[in-house]
Structures are given as structure tokens and as C-alpha cells.
Write a protein that holds these residues in place. Sequence first.
Motif, short mmCIF file in Angstrom:
data_model
loop_
_atom_site.label_atom_id
_atom_site.label_comp_id
_atom_site.label_asym_id
_atom_site.label_seq_id
_atom_site.Cartn_x
_atom_site.Cartn_y
_atom_site.Cartn_z
N ARG A 216 -88.96 24.99 -27.46
CA ARG A 216 -90.42 25.30 -27.36
C ARG A 216 -91.37 23.92 -27.78
O ARG A 216 -92.59 23.62 -27.30
CB ARG A 216 -91.18 26.47 -27.98
N HIS A 217 -91.01 23.46 -28.74
CA HIS A 217 -91.85 22.32 -29.31
C HIS A 217 -90.84 21.14 -30.09
O HIS A 217 -89.94 21.86 -30.76
CB HIS A 217 -93.13 22.75 -30.15
N SER A 218 -91.14 20.13 -30.27
CA SER A 218 -90.43 19.26 -30.98
C SER A 218 -91.17 18.25 -31.77
O SER A 218 -92.23 17.78 -31.14
CB SER A 218 -89.19 18.51 -30.18
N SER A 219 -90.94 17.67 -32.92
CA SER A 219 -91.71 16.69 -33.59
C SER A 219 -90.60 15.89 -34.38
O SER A 219 -89.52 16.38 -34.56
CB SER A 219 -92.67 17.17 -34.52
N VAL A 220 -91.16 14.73 -34.78
CA VAL A 220 -90.11 13.85 -35.56
C VAL A 220 -90.64 13.20 -36.66
O VAL A 220 -92.02 12.65 -36.47
CB VAL A 220 -89.51 12.54 -34.43
N LYS A 228 -88.39 23.29 -32.51
CA LYS A 228 -88.54 24.74 -32.52
C LYS A 228 -87.85 25.31 -31.24
O LYS A 228 -88.47 25.40 -30.48
CB LYS A 228 -89.97 25.20 -32.61
N SER A 229 -86.90 26.15 -31.45
CA SER A 229 -86.24 26.80 -30.29
C SER A 229 -86.51 28.44 -30.55
O SER A 229 -86.87 28.93 -31.56
CB SER A 229 -84.62 26.75 -30.28
N MET A 233 -85.28 26.90 -35.91
CA MET A 233 -85.51 25.33 -36.06
C MET A 233 -84.43 24.68 -36.10
O MET A 233 -83.34 24.88 -36.99
CB MET A 233 -86.65 25.22 -37.42
N ILE A 234 -84.31 23.56 -35.32
CA ILE A 234 -83.15 22.94 -35.45
C ILE A 234 -83.38 21.38 -35.66
O ILE A 234 -84.40 20.91 -35.33
CB ILE A 234 -82.49 22.53 -33.69
N ARG A 235 -82.76 20.81 -36.57
CA ARG A 235 -83.08 19.60 -37.08
C ARG A 235 -81.69 18.46 -36.83
O ARG A 235 -80.59 18.86 -36.91
CB ARG A 235 -83.05 19.44 -38.57
N ALA A 236 -82.20 17.63 -36.23
CA ALA A 236 -81.14 16.58 -35.73
C ALA A 236 -81.83 15.09 -35.90
O ALA A 236 -82.98 15.02 -35.88
CB ALA A 236 -80.89 16.73 -34.25
N LYS A 237 -80.65 14.06 -35.82
CA LYS A 237 -81.02 12.75 -36.24
C LYS A 237 -81.57 11.93 -34.76
O LYS A 237 -82.33 11.10 -34.53
CB LYS A 237 -79.95 11.77 -36.70
N LYS A 238 -80.95 12.57 -33.59
CA LYS A 238 -81.19 12.00 -32.29
C LYS A 238 -81.38 13.34 -31.45
O LYS A 238 -81.09 14.58 -31.63
CB LYS A 238 -80.18 11.32 -31.49
N MET A 239 -82.11 13.04 -30.29
CA MET A 239 -82.42 14.06 -29.51
C MET A 239 -81.99 13.71 -28.10
O MET A 239 -82.67 12.54 -27.33
CB MET A 239 -83.76 14.71 -29.42
N HIS A 244 -82.84 17.25 -16.64
CA HIS A 244 -83.80 16.57 -15.53
C HIS A 244 -84.96 15.87 -16.14
O HIS A 244 -84.73 14.82 -16.66
CB HIS A 244 -84.30 17.62 -14.24
N ILE A 245 -86.01 16.61 -15.98
CA ILE A 245 -87.29 16.11 -16.54
C ILE A 245 -87.66 16.68 -18.05
O ILE A 245 -87.65 17.83 -18.24
CB ILE A 245 -88.32 16.64 -15.63
N PRO A 246 -87.79 15.65 -18.70
CA PRO A 246 -88.29 16.15 -20.14
C PRO A 246 -89.42 16.88 -20.26
O PRO A 246 -90.19 16.63 -19.36
CB PRO A 246 -88.18 15.01 -21.06
N PRO A 247 -90.07 17.60 -21.23
CA PRO A 247 -91.02 18.21 -21.44
C PRO A 247 -92.33 17.66 -21.62
O PRO A 247 -91.90 16.20 -22.02
CB PRO A 247 -90.84 19.49 -22.44
N GLY A 248 -93.38 18.05 -21.36
CA GLY A 248 -94.75 17.17 -21.50
C GLY A 248 -94.85 16.52 -20.38
O GLY A 248 -94.21 16.33 -19.46
#
Length: 521
Positions: A216-220, A228-229, A233-239, A244-248
Motif C-alpha cells: 500500500r505504501h513504501s518509503s526508504v 506497508k503490505s 511491514m516488510i523491510r528490504a535492501k532492494k525493491m 507492469h506499472i509501479p504505483p504512483g
Amino acid sequence: MENSKQNSALRDSTSKSLWQEVAVVAGDKSTAVVNEPDKIYDCLIVGAGITGITTALLLQRAGHSCVIAEARQPGFGTTGGTSAHLNTFFDATYPEVESDFGKEAAKLLAKGGQEAMSMIEGFVKELNIDCDLESKPAWLYAENEKESKQLQKILEASQRAGVSVEVTNENLVPVPFDSVIRFEGQGQFHPLKYINGLLAEFLKLGGVLLQNSMIRHSSVEEGIYAAKSDTGMIRAKKMFYATHIPPGINLMSLRNAPYRSYVLGLKLKNDNYPDGLVYDMQEPYHYFRTHVIEGQPYLIVGGEDHKTGHEDPEAAFQRLKDYAGQYYSVESVAYQWSAQYYVPVDGLPYVGQLPAAAEGTYVATGFNGNGMMFGTLSAKIISDLVLGKENEYASLFSPSRLKPVAGFTEFVKENADVAWHFIADRFSSSNLKALSDLKPGEGKLVDYEGKKLAVYKDDAGKVTALNPTCTHAGCTVQFNAAEQSWDCPCHGGRFDISGKVLTGPPTIDLETVIISYDQQP
Ligand code: FES
């Protein structure tokens, strides 16, 4: 549920594809996120279609800890609705690629096609995946002089690029032709069985799959993504957005136009099933192939593609049925379904670092009608980028590439279209429609007490009203009667009749509107 099977696959459409009879590997591990809130994965992959799953497997094998977050279930999107052709020639033809990107680029593209094919064959062999993979030739035919001239150019440029193709004198289908060429070493498979095999291996290696987990939302922050799923909450070094089309609102929305494509799975009265892959050159084009499931052959006929939300899907299905009926003795339409793909403005996919996003945010999109091949090749490119390895295709497919000449006309056209929808949708008003006009199973845009509403009446007569303003960038959704969905004409966002997101880029559901009326409409 880990490594268990679900009874039936679902898709982002109400119509069922030929592939959906198989169970999909489940392996839901949402508890992993709940139980380990501080865990930092090496890579978060959003989307469990062929692109996301193949990438996840390559990275997990390389020792990276990966988590796949899938909004619904594996293969829910286009992988569950593809016609599953494996080609080393593409919708962007070799003459077009030579002219817009150069001869070396055309050769590299051909090499990439071959590499994707070898990857699929390699996985199937190594993992012993029973997915009906077959190598077949493909026929491309012209029906008039103009198309024949174009076909000759395709033949020559394909040969220059290193693709094995030659002129032949049959086209395998009962459609009269003017000229025809035959590509060797093409293929077909069952897409859901294939991704099941990859996914099982990914899970075996300790990879994590989260289903029903829309991001639903992500920040770095300080190089760590916090996404935020729906399951935590999922944390990762890369995303990596394999969606297809990323959000936003980003460059990818403007450089790729959403299209819907239609497919029929037909049973014939006779045995005239073609033993190969066959394509015409009309616009929109048609194609034919055969797939046998549990001893029953099906003639797959597809085409009649159009931009999402721009034409009547039911009419497109009818045209396709009429077309197939002209040439084949059809006993029954066993399956009919549609799926979505994205056409890039300059013809080639965008794979790599997402422009204007934090370093380490990746995207793969604009696969045109070649999703199985480009999805697989993208997995190689993205996994190499994540692992810090050189990749020879990275620059050709870079999402930041500037091609001021290539596809410029298309670019203007696609963007003019998007702009028109922004204006028309926000400022024009539709004709007044009374809710009572609605028939069961019908959806319409109506003006109601000064507001525009997306209203739908189900078979029991219950009316659902939604705010038709797409939650991505504010265009107005259109009803898709064939798939019982609300489709956005701007960037292809799709919602089910209750307003739930089916296809990104939107990540927020349509708002439900409570309506009141004196009489049952
Ligand atoms: Fe972009 Fe709807 S998908 S406005």
C-alpha cells in the motif's frame, strides 16, 4: 499451507483462462512477517507473475534472501491470462528495432530472445517441470501486397539479427495468404504449471511468498525500504516492482499504454488443429495455436487488442469469434478470456532502475505481447543489477533511455490520449441516467445528485455505487461488461465491481458511495 496447493487459480478477470484448471502453489508465509518484524530481506519483489517469480528464484539461488509480496495469488495478473507463446521475434519487429535503435541493438534483442528461451528450457529440464513445453516453428503471413513488402523487410532484418527464418509456401491455417515466412525454434507452454515449478523451487530454497499482500505504501530510509503490505511491514535492501506499472505517478505511466487482448479456447468439430504458432499481420493482429489439456486439444485464437477502457470488450470477443468462425468449424467456445499488457512508446521494454526513485528500486514493464519472453529476460537483467553484475542488455532496456526519435509519434499520440482523458473525464458530464435503467450485470456511469457515480447492478438487483475517480491519477473508470470490472483508460488501472484493485498502478480501492433512493431502482 507451505508448499500446499490451492484448488483453483484466480485471475484479475471474471472470465476463466485455459490455464486456470491447475492448482497454484500456495506457500503463504504471512506469519513470517508478523513474527519477524525486524527482519531485513535482501530484496522485496512485488508481484508473483513470471517476472517476479523468475527474478526471486535467481536471487534466492545466488544467496539473497527474497520475499515476494503478491496482491492476490501467483499468476493472478497477466501470467494467468497470457496465450503463452515463446518467440524470438517480437511485436517490435526487427526492421523497426534496426531503424530506431540500430542494427547492433537488433542483434542484441535477438540474442536476448534466445537467452530467454534457453532459460525457460533450462529451468524446465533442471527442475523437471511438467508444463507442456514444446518447441514449435512459427509462421507469419501476409494477406496482401502491402503486408508482403513489410514481411520481406521482417525476413531480411530478422536474418541480419541472427534469427533462423525463411520463406515458405504454407501458413498452416485455412486463411488465404499472399506470402509467408517460417521461424524455427519457437515454443509454447502452460504458464501456470511453469511458474508453479519455479515457485516450488524458490520456496524450497527458503524464499518467502506473501499472498494477499498488496503493497500500500513504501518509503526508504538509510538504504532500507519499508513497505506497508496488507500482511504487515516488510523491510528490504532492494525493491523490484514486477507489476507492469509501479504505483504512483511516474515516467513509466507516461511511457507505456495499457492494452487488452482477447483469447478464445475453441473445440473444433474436426481435427484441423494447427501444429505450430501462426500469426497474421493485420492491425489488430490475430494468432492461432493448439494446446492439449488432458487429451483434449483446444484451438487458441487471439487478437482484437485495443487500448484498455477505449472499446467495448464484448464487441471485441464477438469479432474474434466471427473471425475464427470464418475459417474453422467450431464446436464450442470452451474458454474465452482477456488479459492486459503494456505497449512501450518506443517499442522495447523498460527494465532496470526506476527513474527518479531511490537507488535500488527496480522496474520491468512494457513487454508488449511478449510477456513470457521479456519477463524471463528481465529476471536475468534485474537479478544481475541487484547482484552488482554487468548485464549486456541493461543499457538497451534502460528505463532512463532517451529516444527522442524512436516512437516519437506514438509517444505524442499515447500522451495526447492520456491528456484528453484527464480533461474530458474531469470536466465533461455524462448524460443523465436513472439508476432504474440498469439491467442485471450492467454497470454505468451516472450523474446522481450532482455527483458522477459508477453504478453496478448484480443479478439479484443489488446496486453498488462507487466513486468512479481512479485512485491513481484521477481519470474516470469505464465499465468492462465482459470482465465485470471497472477499467481506467489512462494507465490501465482496473477494479472489481466492489471497487477492489485488480490491476495497478492504483493501490487504493475505489471509494464506495452510499446511495439512498425512495424506490428500489
Ligand atoms: Fe492512472 Fe487510472 S490508472 S489514472
